[in-house]
Design an enzyme around this catalytic site. Structure first.
Site, PDB file in Angstrom:
ATOM      1  N   LYS A 159       0.894  -1.174   0.000  1.00  0.00           N
ATOM      2  CA  LYS A 159       0.000   0.000   0.000  1.00  0.00           C
ATOM      3  C   LYS A 159       0.922   1.211   0.000  1.00  0.00           C
ATOM      4  O   LYS A 159       1.276   1.773   1.035  1.00  0.00           O
ATOM      5  CB  LYS A 159      -0.921  -0.027   1.226  1.00  0.00           C
ATOM      6  CG  LYS A 159      -2.086   0.914   1.095  1.00  0.00           C
ATOM      7  CD  LYS A 159      -3.182   0.589   2.096  1.00  0.00           C
ATOM      8  CE  LYS A 159      -4.189   1.710   2.222  1.00  0.00           C
ATOM      9  NZ  LYS A 159      -4.894   2.070   0.987  1.00  0.00           N
TER      10      LYS A 159
HETATM   11  N1  PMP Z   1      -7.462  -1.552  -3.348  1.00  0.00           N
HETATM   12  C1  PMP Z   1      -6.910  -0.334  -3.154  1.00  0.00           C
HETATM   13  C2  PMP Z   1      -6.183   0.320  -4.272  1.00  0.00           C
HETATM   14  C3  PMP Z   1      -7.063   0.311  -1.908  1.00  0.00           C
HETATM   15  O1  PMP Z   1      -6.536   1.526  -1.718  1.00  0.00           O
HETATM   16  C4  PMP Z   1      -7.798  -0.328  -0.892  1.00  0.00           C
HETATM   17  C5  PMP Z   1      -7.972   0.360   0.430  1.00  0.00           C
HETATM   18  N2  PMP Z   1      -6.894   0.100   1.293  1.00  0.00           N
HETATM   19  C6  PMP Z   1      -8.333  -1.597  -1.137  1.00  0.00           C
HETATM   20  C7  PMP Z   1      -8.152  -2.177  -2.383  1.00  0.00           C
HETATM   21  C8  PMP Z   1      -9.086  -2.327  -0.063  1.00  0.00           C
HETATM   22  O2  PMP Z   1      -8.218  -2.713   0.961  1.00  0.00           O
HETATM   23  P1  PMP Z   1      -8.700  -2.890   2.454  1.00  0.00           P
HETATM   24  O3  PMP Z   1      -9.918  -3.731   2.407  1.00  0.00           O
HETATM   25  O4  PMP Z   1      -7.559  -3.573   3.129  1.00  0.00           O
HETATM   26  O5  PMP Z   1      -8.977  -1.537   2.998  1.00  0.00           O
END
Ligand code: PMP
Length: 300
Positions: A159
Site C-alpha cells: 500500500k
Molecule cells: N485496493 C486499493 C487500491 C485500496 O486503496 C484499498 C484500500 N486500502 C483496497 C483495495 C481495499 O483494501 P482494504 O480492504 O484492506 O482496505
C-alpha cells in the site's frame, strides 16, 4: 469538500513517537517521500472505539515498508498502541485512522539509503466514503484507460503512495463525467478493482466471483467478505474475469476499509440492482465490525 482542510484541525497527531498539536505535524519540503513517493500508508476504521483488524493493518504497513526497502523503526505493538492512542487523545469512537511512513530529507535524489524513516498517525471522524444516497442505490463506475501494472512493473501488493497516481487520475476523470469512481482493468485487460476498493460480482450462476489479487491489493475487507460469504454458504470463485462478463452479472459490490461493502448500480452503460447477496454482505460486515455488542475494552 466537506469539513476543514486536513492541515487546519484541532487535536493531536502521533509523530515519530510523540503526540504533537495537529497544525504542527509538518515535514520539510525536501522530503524524499514527497519527491520520489517513498511512502507507505494504511487506512483503518474504528467502530465503537475498537479498530477493526488493527494488527493486520499494522502488519501490512510493515510489509509495505519492507517492500519499498525500508524498516519501520518501531515494533508492531508500539504502532498498534499509537493508533489506539490517537483515537483516545482525539475523543474519537467511530472514525478513520491513517498511519503513514516515509523517507525524510537527509538525502535528495533517487538514492535514499541514509534517509530517516518517519512515521505519523492521524485519526478523524469519517462516516461514509461514498454518499449515503449513492450507497443505497449503488454507485456508478466508469472504466478508465489506466491499467493496474504487472507484478514485475511495480510492487503491486504494497500500500504505497506511488501506486495511487493512476487512481487519482482515474477517479478525477470518472467524477468529471458524473460517476462516483473508476473501474480499473489490469495490464492483461482483466477486471482488477476500483481506485481504492476491491470488486465482487454475483454472476448468473448465483455464485460470488472476484478477480485473483495477483496484481493489486488483496484487501483486508476483501478477505473478510470472502469469509462472511463462506459462512452464509455462498460459493466464492476467485478467477480471471473479463469486462464482457459483466453482461452476466446480476449484482456488483465493492469492498474496502473506507468503502466497507458498497453496492454498484452502474458500470459504464450497464446497470445493476442491489440484490440479496449485496445486502447480506453489507449487514454481515456491519455486524462483524461493530463486534455484535462486544465492549470496546474487551475487544481492544
Ligand atoms: N485496493 C486499493 C487500491 C485500496 O486503496 C484499498 C484500500 N486500502 C483496497 C483495495 C481495499 O483494501 P482494504 O480492504 O484492506 O482496505
Amino acid at each position: 469538500m466537506a469539513g476543514p482542510s486536513f492541515d487546519d484541525r484541532d487535536g493531536v497527531i502521533w509523530y515519530n513517537g510523540e503526540m504533537v498539536p495537529w497544525r504542527d505535524a509538518n515535514l520539510h519540503i525536501l522530503s524524499h517521500g514527497l519527491h520520489y513517493a517513498s511512502s507507505v500508508f494504511e487506512g483503518e476504521r474504528a467502530y465503537n472505539g475498537r479498530i477493526f483488524k488493527l494488527r493486520e493493518h499494522t502488519e501490512r504497513l510493515f510489509y509495505s515498508a519492507r517492500t519499498l526497502g525500508f524498516e519501520i523503526p518501531y515494533s508492531l505493538d508500539e504502532i498498534d498502541e499509537a493508533c489506539k492512542a490517537t483515537l483516545t487523545e482525539n475523543d474519537i469512537v467511530d472514525g478513520y485512522i491513517r498511519p503513514v511512513a516515509w523517507r525524510g530529507s537527509e538525502m535528495m535524489g533517487v538514492s535514499a539509503q541514509e534517509t530517516r524513516i518517519n512515521v505519523a498517525i492521524a485519526s478523524w471522524p469519517w462516516p461514509s466514503y461514498f454518499s449515503p444516497e449513492a450507497r443505497m442505490k449503488g454507485i456508478k463506475l466508469r472504466t478508465t484507460k489506466w491499467r493496474r501494472p504487472a507484478p514485475d512493473t511495480e510492487p503491486v501488493h504494497a500500500k504505497a503512495a506511488g501506486l495511487y497516481m493512476i487512481c487519482t487520475l482515474s477517479k478525477h476523470e470518472a467524477e468529471d463525467l458524473g460517476f462516483d469512481d473508476a473501474l480499473m482493468l489490469d495490464y492483461r485487460g482483466q477486471i482488477a478493482e476500483a481506485t481504492g476498493a476491491n470488486i465482487f460480482m454475483v454472476m448468473g450462476d448465483g455464485k460470488l466471483h472476484t478477480p485473483i489479487s495477483d496484481c493489486f491489493l488483496d484487501g483486508i475487507t476483501r478477505r473478510t467478505v470472502i469469509d462472511l460469504a463462506d459462512k452464509r454458504g455462498i460459493e466464492i470463485i476467485e478467477r480471471a474475469i473479463l469486462p464482457d462478463e459483466l453482461d452476466n452479472a446480476t449484482e456488483i459490490f465493492l469492498t474496502g476499509t473506507a468503502a466497507e461493502v458498497t453496492p454498484v448500480g452502474q458500470i459504464d452503460e450497464r446497470t445493476f440492482t442491489v440484490g440479496d447477496i449485496s445486502r447480506w454482505m453489507m449487514e454481515d460486515y456491519d455486524q462483524l465490525v461493530r463486534g455484535e455488542g462486544e465492549s470496546a475494552a474487551s475487544a481492544a
